[in-house]
Design a protein around this motif. Structure first.
Motif, PDB file in Angstrom:
ATOM      1  N   GLY A   1      42.062  35.542  36.857  1.00 31.18           N
ATOM      2  CA  GLY A   1      41.023  36.283  36.156  1.00 31.18           C
ATOM      3  C   GLY A   1      39.613  36.011  36.627  1.00 31.18           C
TER       4      GLY A   1
ATOM      5  N   VAL B   1      42.450  39.707  38.222  1.00 27.83           N
ATOM      6  CA  VAL B   1      41.661  40.475  39.183  1.00 27.83           C
ATOM      7  C   VAL B   1      42.628  40.949  40.264  1.00 27.83           C
ATOM      8  CG1 VAL B   1      39.821  40.378  40.911  1.00 27.83           C
ATOM      9  CG2 VAL B   1      39.545  39.208  38.709  1.00 27.83           C
ATOM     10  N   THR B   2      42.670  42.252  40.478  1.00 31.93           N
ATOM     11  CA  THR B   2      43.689  42.834  41.352  1.00 31.93           C
ATOM     12  C   THR B   2      43.138  43.398  42.652  1.00 31.93           C
ATOM     13  OG1 THR B   2      43.453  44.837  40.020  1.00 31.93           O
ATOM     14  CG2 THR B   2      45.306  43.385  39.495  1.00 31.93           C
TER      15      THR B   2
ATOM     16  N   CYS C   1      35.021  45.233  41.645  1.00 31.62           N
ATOM     17  CA  CYS C   1      36.181  44.422  41.267  1.00 31.62           C
ATOM     18  C   CYS C   1      37.070  45.209  40.313  1.00 31.62           C
ATOM     19  CB  CYS C   1      35.717  43.117  40.625  1.00 31.62           C
ATOM     20  SG  CYS C   1      36.979  42.277  39.646  1.00 31.62           S
TER      21      CYS C   1
ATOM     22  N   SER D   1      40.635  45.305  37.965  1.00 33.87           N
ATOM     23  CA  SER D   1      41.467  44.336  37.259  1.00 33.87           C
ATOM     24  C   SER D   1      42.605  45.014  36.512  1.00 33.87           C
ATOM     25  CB  SER D   1      40.610  43.496  36.295  1.00 33.87           C
ATOM     26  OG  SER D   1      39.823  44.314  35.462  1.00 33.87           O
TER      27      SER D   1
ATOM     28  N   ASN E   1      42.293  38.930  31.973  1.00 35.24           N
ATOM     29  CA  ASN E   1      43.012  39.889  32.799  1.00 35.24           C
ATOM     30  C   ASN E   1      42.904  39.528  34.276  1.00 35.24           C
ATOM     31  OD1 ASN E   1      43.819  41.991  30.750  1.00 35.24           O
ATOM     32  ND2 ASN E   1      41.613  41.943  30.404  1.00 35.24           N
TER      33      ASN E   1
END
Length: 464
Positions: A285, A314-315, A328, A330, A312
């Protein structure tokens, strides 16, 4: 048509004939396609069908979301039935008034295997999948390909005639394009090199304990390499892994300069940004900022700022070099951004998705966000840092896993830059879109070409 890997590649095209009803096969108003054993079926689409590029504005947005774009079906049809025939894949529209700045050009569809990674370089598109194959496409036709011995292809990055691929098995493989035949790609080596592995394995201090009673060399990733990024100016390659480490590689000699225990969970994204900063995003996250500084007789990366800490994951991360902004994505579907001109202070949130943001890309003043909700939001950064949602591109039947963008040199001008956007999905397809940086507003479109055409006001929802 079967390729050398035993897979059937299906090419989709847009045309101006009425299409058969395939609602029983696909529950979406998109240009459908399907494969028949040992054959290729290309389905034509009717221009009055619902657009795959929706006129929707994402709901619950804090940003200005004046969206609008045209039907993806106004592009000229391709005249060749086979994807292996030579033909231009972008041709001028026959319409006098082209209000469809955002449009679907075509698709490449695999019979088996999901698309996990993309890279666009010059006129070539590289696709990585869970079949261990890296396919190379030119003008949406298969141009070449090469195969790794093991490891799903999670990341691809291109630097001149050299291609770097990150794999599920923890390896970074390096490939060279032949100087005499550009369709030939040869294995150059891997990172770290075998020589460095043997040299490092002699000294116990070069090992780190990763699990109980298990130690690995510090210079090697022991879990999936999830992301790669280049700093061409410094000649550095950055690799992020599910093993929670960030590794720094010197391209000149393929040596691992640093291995940084960067996060408390898997690293999902790394990007080399402005001012020689490096940004990492993790499943823990957090978004962290790293800077290369002098340390003794050499240099070392130090943590200089923590931009985000949340529950959550971070994708995805992306940097706009033009406006010096970090974006960013998420797992909660939000896109946060930070601006250099405000000393990396938080600039705002883009709310365009109801499921996880899985990938981000930037081009000019545009930002693209791909999501598990199967849609792609197209954002434009305006003066003052306000972001406008120009459109929502729909048509994928699975989560959008990766994006790549390059300028459309055939139609782009200084006054109106246009981009070719490639989107890879877990629906086994790559879709190709043309996007204009100066799309007309909704009123303009309604009184122009799209007057009377159906528009879908909702982004398609789906499960990850």
């Amino acid at each position: 048509m079967r390729n050398d890997g035993g897979e059937t590649m299906v090419m989709e095209r847009n045309s101006l004939h009425k299409r058969p009803n395939l609602s029983s096969l696909f529950q979406q108003s998109e240009p459908s396609l399907f494969s028949v054993k040992n054959s290729v079926v290309v389905e034509d689409v009717f221009p009055n069908s619902k657009s795959s590029a929706s006129l929707a504005s994402p709901r619950n947005s804090n940003c200005t979301t004046t969206s609008g774009e045209g039907s993806p079906y106004i592009m000229s049809p391709w005249n060749q039935p086979s994807p292996y025939n030579k033909s231009p894949w972008i041709t001028p529209s026959p319409l006098e008034n082209d209000f469809g700045q955002n449009g679907l050009i075509g698709s490449i569809v695999r019979e088996e295997g999901h698309i996990y990674s993309l890279a666009a370089s010059r006129d070539l598109l590289y696709t990585g999948s869970d079949s261990k194959n890296i396919r190379v496409w030119k003008s949406l036709k298969e141009f070449s390909g090469f195969k790794a011995k093991s490891g799903l292809v999670k990341a691809i990055i291109v630097l001149g005639d050299r291609i770097f691929t990150g794999h599920q098995d923890g390896k970074i493989r390096v490939w060279n394009v032949s100087s005499t035949n550009p369709s030939v790609h040869k294995r150059f080596g891997s990172l770290p090199t075998l020589k460095d592995i043997i040299k490092s394995s002699v000294k116990p201090k070069n090992y780190v304990e990763v699990r109980r009673k298990r130690s690995v060399l510090r210079i090697k990733h022991f879990d999936a390499v999830s992301c790669l990024s280049l700093n061409e100016e410094l000649g550095l390659l950055y690799s992020g892994s599910w093993d929670k480490t960030l590794k720094v590689w010197l391209l000149a000699n393929s040596k691992c300069l640093e291995s940084i225990d960067a996060h408390d969970d898997a690293i999902n994204s790394v990007v080399a940004g402005f001012d020689s900063l490096v940004f990492t995003g993790s499943a823990d996250g957090t978004v962290k900022v790293w800077k290369r500084e002098l340390q003794g007789q050499g240099t070392q990366h130090f943590l200089v700022q923590l931009l985000l800490k949340q529950e959550n994951a971070v994708t995805a991360l992306a940097v706009s070099q033009e406006s010096a902004v970090l974006y960013c994505g998420s797992s909660d579907g939000l896109v946060n951004f930070w601006e250099r001109e405000k000393h990396l202070s938080h600039g705002g949130v883009l709310r365009g998705h109801k499921m996880a943001v899985l990938c981000l890309a930037t081009a000019g003043n545009l930002v693209f966000s791909g999501s598990a909700d199967k849609s792609i939001c197209v954002w434009r950064r305006e003066q003052g840092g306000i972001h406008t949602c120009l459109s929502v591109l729909t048509g994928h039947t699975g989560p959008v896993k990766c994006l790549a963008v390059e300028e459309d040199h055939q139609t782009s001008t200084k006054a109106d830059r246009k981009w070719i956007v490639y989107s890879g999905s877990l629906d086994k397809s790559v879709k190709v879109w043309r996007v204009s940086e100066h799309a007309p507003d909704l009123k303009e479109i309604k009184h122009g070409y799209l007057n009377g055409y159906a528009a879908n006001d909702d982004a398609v929802m789906g499960k990850r």
